[in-house]
Design a protein around this motif. Structure first.
Motif, short mmCIF file in Angstrom:
data_model
loop_
_atom_site.label_atom_id
_atom_site.label_comp_id
_atom_site.label_asym_id
_atom_site.label_seq_id
_atom_site.Cartn_x
_atom_site.Cartn_y
_atom_site.Cartn_z
N PHE A 234 0.82 -1.23 0.00
CA PHE A 234 0.00 0.00 0.00
C PHE A 234 0.85 1.27 0.00
O PHE A 234 1.98 1.28 0.46
CB PHE A 234 -0.89 0.04 1.25
CG PHE A 234 -1.97 -1.01 1.28
CD1 PHE A 234 -3.11 -0.88 0.49
CD2 PHE A 234 -1.86 -2.11 2.11
CE1 PHE A 234 -4.11 -1.84 0.54
CE2 PHE A 234 -2.85 -3.08 2.15
CZ PHE A 234 -3.98 -2.95 1.36
N GLU A 235 0.21 2.35 -0.47
CA GLU A 235 0.78 3.68 -0.30
C GLU A 235 -0.34 4.61 0.19
O GLU A 235 -1.52 4.34 -0.06
CB GLU A 235 1.38 4.21 -1.61
CG GLU A 235 0.39 4.33 -2.74
CD GLU A 235 1.09 4.61 -4.07
OE1 GLU A 235 2.31 4.84 -4.06
OE2 GLU A 235 0.40 4.60 -5.09
N LEU A 236 0.04 5.68 0.86
CA LEU A 236 -0.98 6.57 1.43
C LEU A 236 -1.57 7.47 0.35
O LEU A 236 -0.91 7.84 -0.61
CB LEU A 236 -0.37 7.41 2.55
CG LEU A 236 0.05 6.64 3.80
CD1 LEU A 236 0.64 7.57 4.85
CD2 LEU A 236 -1.13 5.86 4.40
N ARG A 237 -2.84 7.79 0.54
CA ARG A 237 -3.51 8.76 -0.34
C ARG A 237 -4.48 9.57 0.52
O ARG A 237 -4.83 9.15 1.62
CB ARG A 237 -4.29 8.04 -1.45
CG ARG A 237 -5.47 7.24 -0.90
CD ARG A 237 -6.33 6.60 -1.99
NE ARG A 237 -7.24 5.63 -1.42
CZ ARG A 237 -7.76 4.62 -2.09
NH1 ARG A 237 -7.45 4.43 -3.35
NH2 ARG A 237 -8.59 3.78 -1.51
N ASP A 238 -4.92 10.71 0.00
CA ASP A 238 -5.96 11.46 0.70
C ASP A 238 -7.24 10.64 0.66
O ASP A 238 -7.52 9.97 -0.33
CB ASP A 238 -6.19 12.82 0.02
CG ASP A 238 -4.93 13.67 0.03
OD1 ASP A 238 -3.96 13.29 0.73
OD2 ASP A 238 -4.91 14.71 -0.66
N ASP A 239 -8.01 10.69 1.73
CA ASP A 239 -9.22 9.86 1.76
C ASP A 239 -10.33 10.58 2.49
O ASP A 239 -10.09 11.41 3.35
CB ASP A 239 -8.91 8.51 2.43
CG ASP A 239 -9.85 7.40 1.97
OD1 ASP A 239 -10.83 7.70 1.24
OD2 ASP A 239 -9.62 6.24 2.34
N TRP A 240 -11.55 10.20 2.15
CA TRP A 240 -12.75 10.82 2.72
C TRP A 240 -13.23 10.01 3.91
O TRP A 240 -13.35 8.79 3.83
CB TRP A 240 -13.84 10.86 1.65
CG TRP A 240 -15.03 11.70 2.00
CD1 TRP A 240 -15.24 13.01 1.70
CD2 TRP A 240 -16.18 11.28 2.74
NE1 TRP A 240 -16.44 13.43 2.20
CE2 TRP A 240 -17.03 12.39 2.85
CE3 TRP A 240 -16.58 10.08 3.34
CZ2 TRP A 240 -18.26 12.35 3.51
CZ3 TRP A 240 -17.79 10.03 4.01
CH2 TRP A 240 -18.62 11.15 4.08
N TRP A 241 -13.50 10.69 5.02
CA TRP A 241 -14.03 10.04 6.23
C TRP A 241 -15.40 10.63 6.53
O TRP A 241 -15.55 11.86 6.56
CB TRP A 241 -13.13 10.32 7.44
CG TRP A 241 -11.77 9.74 7.38
CD1 TRP A 241 -10.82 9.95 6.42
CD2 TRP A 241 -11.16 8.87 8.34
NE1 TRP A 241 -9.67 9.26 6.72
CE2 TRP A 241 -9.86 8.59 7.90
CE3 TRP A 241 -11.60 8.30 9.55
CZ2 TRP A 241 -8.98 7.77 8.62
CZ3 TRP A 241 -10.74 7.49 10.26
CH2 TRP A 241 -9.44 7.22 9.80
N ARG A 242 -16.34 9.76 6.79
CA ARG A 242 -17.65 10.26 7.21
C ARG A 242 -17.48 11.09 8.49
O ARG A 242 -16.84 10.65 9.44
CB ARG A 242 -18.59 9.08 7.47
CG ARG A 242 -20.02 9.49 7.72
CD ARG A 242 -20.84 8.28 8.12
NE ARG A 242 -20.99 7.35 7.01
CZ ARG A 242 -22.07 7.29 6.24
NH1 ARG A 242 -23.08 8.08 6.46
NH2 ARG A 242 -22.15 6.41 5.27
N GLY A 243 -18.02 12.28 8.49
CA GLY A 243 -17.95 13.14 9.66
C GLY A 243 -16.74 14.03 9.70
O GLY A 243 -16.77 15.10 10.30
N LEU A 244 -15.65 13.61 9.09
CA LEU A 244 -14.42 14.39 9.18
C LEU A 244 -14.02 15.01 7.85
O LEU A 244 -13.18 15.91 7.82
CB LEU A 244 -13.27 13.49 9.68
CG LEU A 244 -13.42 12.95 11.10
CD1 LEU A 244 -12.31 11.95 11.40
CD2 LEU A 244 -13.38 14.07 12.12
N GLY A 245 -14.60 14.54 6.78
CA GLY A 245 -14.24 15.07 5.46
C GLY A 245 -12.98 14.42 4.91
O GLY A 245 -12.59 13.34 5.34
N VAL A 246 -12.34 15.11 3.96
CA VAL A 246 -11.13 14.57 3.34
C VAL A 246 -9.93 14.83 4.26
O VAL A 246 -9.68 15.97 4.64
CB VAL A 246 -10.88 15.20 1.95
CG1 VAL A 246 -9.55 14.73 1.38
CG2 VAL A 246 -12.01 14.82 1.00
#
Lengths: 89, 361
Positions: free
Chosen positions: B266-278
């Motif tokens: 894996f590598e890290l990417r920006d991601d969307w979280w419910r309640g917290l946004g991207v």
């Protein structure tokens, strides 16, 4: 999802451990464990079919010893409170 | 049972509760960021043993709850492809998408199979060479090493009809985002099984940058009460730190082999979280060198426009800003048997924990 259960290894076949969890039998891959592989009789933490860590028997016993100490301290404080008739803290 | 029953002794829990009452003076707001902790705290009624000025708040630690609705919609779209067998952990089955759920798709004839482990999904791929088997990868650092191991195993076995749709996430960015977004806290109960993999070192920035303590806790009542006690002591002595209560499985360095597998796949990417946004660098994407096993890259499916439910407070609940009982839908339009939001679906969701253990009291 993040629930993991402690299980006792009964036997090992290749990179798979046959484990006992509260009387039930399950298999766990040992692929994620580093270093020396666990042996039958050891406890491991199982998550989604993989053993993710060996459980340290020494640390488990040490934590229980700390709990016992809390218990004793509490009994002492209760006794003092009974004698003085007031809350100490 | 060894390593469970020993940590449930009532007198130890009460002794710890007494110590907490004696030593705690300052108001203390603690957040648990693991769904397993949320359930255990409610199940054993530990809130009721604490003085009023200690508040335990549930955070965004249920992987199903923070997963985006768009991911569910994408999974549903994949399940509608005749050549695909979709495999998933049971937690996702009933999560509502924009207009359907995996459970409903299965009832309509979609080939959706609940698996206990990614290894079961590999077996299904081996048994069905004419089909494509897609595994839904969700969860934090506890779960993602298994996904990484599964991908590597598929490659070694030449199972090129197997792939993963990854929504895996990592925990530290969410813990930072909560503080950055103004949630008022004094300390975290750190996730026990995530930390088994990562080690406690990943939380060092929290006391250093934010002045908050982190105690990594086990899941039994005595574990959790001891963790609260450790946070009380940190607060009373003004010494926020990262401490490990759950030291029978958590170390400072963590499981290095699992970390290596994660880094490999894996590598890290920006991601969307419910309640917290991207949140920047909070999601785990499959590396290009394993693109053959990345369902997101292999299958282009049309995904319906994402539709969020109006009135669902899951987002606010996940940030600890609202209680489940503040939501108008709670216990009425939204119940575990007919959930609207993800927090009610997952067995580790805050709303499900409230529904099961709080409202019935």
């Amino acid at each position: 999802m993040c629930l993991s259960v402690p299980a006792r290894i009964e036997r090992i076949e290749g990179d798979t451990a046959i484990c006992s969890v509260g009387g039930a039998t399950c298999q766990a891959s040992l692929q994620l464990l580093e270093g020396q592989l666990p042996q039958p009789g050891d406890y491991v933490l199982i998550h989604t079919g993989f053993a993710i860590q060996k459980i340290s028997e020494e640390e488990a016993a040490e934590t229980l010893r700390i709990f016992e100490a809390f218990d004793e301290l509490n009994q002492q404080l209760d006794e003092e409170e009974r004698q003085t008739g007031q809350r100490i803290v | 049972m060894k390593y469970i029953d020993e940590y449930r002794r009532r007198e130890h829990v009460l002794a710890l509760a007494d110590l907490i009452r004696r030593e705690s003076r300052k108001p203390l707001r603690i957040m648990e960021v693991c769904g397993g902790h949320t359930m255990a705290l409610r199940r054993f009624g530990l809130h009721s043993l604490l003085p009023d000025h200690i508040e335990l708040i549930s955070g965004p630690g249920c992987p199903v709850c923070v997963t985006s609705r768009q991911f569910i919609d994408q999974a549903i779209a994949l399940s509608r492809q005749p050549e695909i067998i979709l495999t998933t952990y049971g937690d996702l089955n009933r999560v509502p998408g924009s207009s359907s759920s995996l459970e409903q798709e299965k009832a309509r004839g979609g080939d959706i199979r609940i698996v206990y482990s990614i290894l079961d999904a590999l077996t299904i791929a081996a048994q069905n060479p004419e089909k494509q088997v897609v595994f839904l990868g969700i969860g934090f650092e506890t779960t993602s090493p298994a996904t990484a191991a599964g991908i590597l195993k598929a490659q070694m076995a030449g199972l090129f009809n197997f792939s993963v749709l990854s929504a895996h996430k990592i925990m530290p960015p969410a813990m930072a985002a909560l503080i950055d977004q103004g949630v008022n806290l004094h300390g975290y109960i750190g996730p026990g099984h995530v930390s088994t993999i990562t080690g406690s070192k990943i939380y060092d920035f929290i006391p250093q940058k934010y002045g908050l303590g982190v105690v990594i806790s086990g899941f039994e009542p005595t574990d959790l009460m001891q963790s609260v006690y450790m946070l009380v002591r940190q607060r009373e002595t003004h010494r926020p730190a990262v401490e490990i209560q759950y030291n029978r499985v958590v170390t400072r360095e963590g499981n290095l082999k699992a970390q290596q597998l994660l880094e490999e796949v894996f590598e890290l990417r920006d991601d969307w979280w419910r309640g917290l946004g991207v949140l920047p660098q909070s999601g785990m994407a499959i590396r290009t060198r394993y693109a053959d096993f990345d369902a997101g890259k292999r299958f282009s499916v049309e995904i319906e426009p994402t539709r969020e439910d109006k009135g669902c407070l899951c987002g606010e609940v996940l940030k600890g800003l609202k209680k489940p009982t503040d939501c108008k839908l709670f216990g009425k339009a939204c119940t575990p048997s007919d959930p609207v939001g993800a927090c009610m679906v997952s067995s580790e969701g805050t709303c499900a924990a409230y529904f099961k253990y709080v409202t019935i009291q």
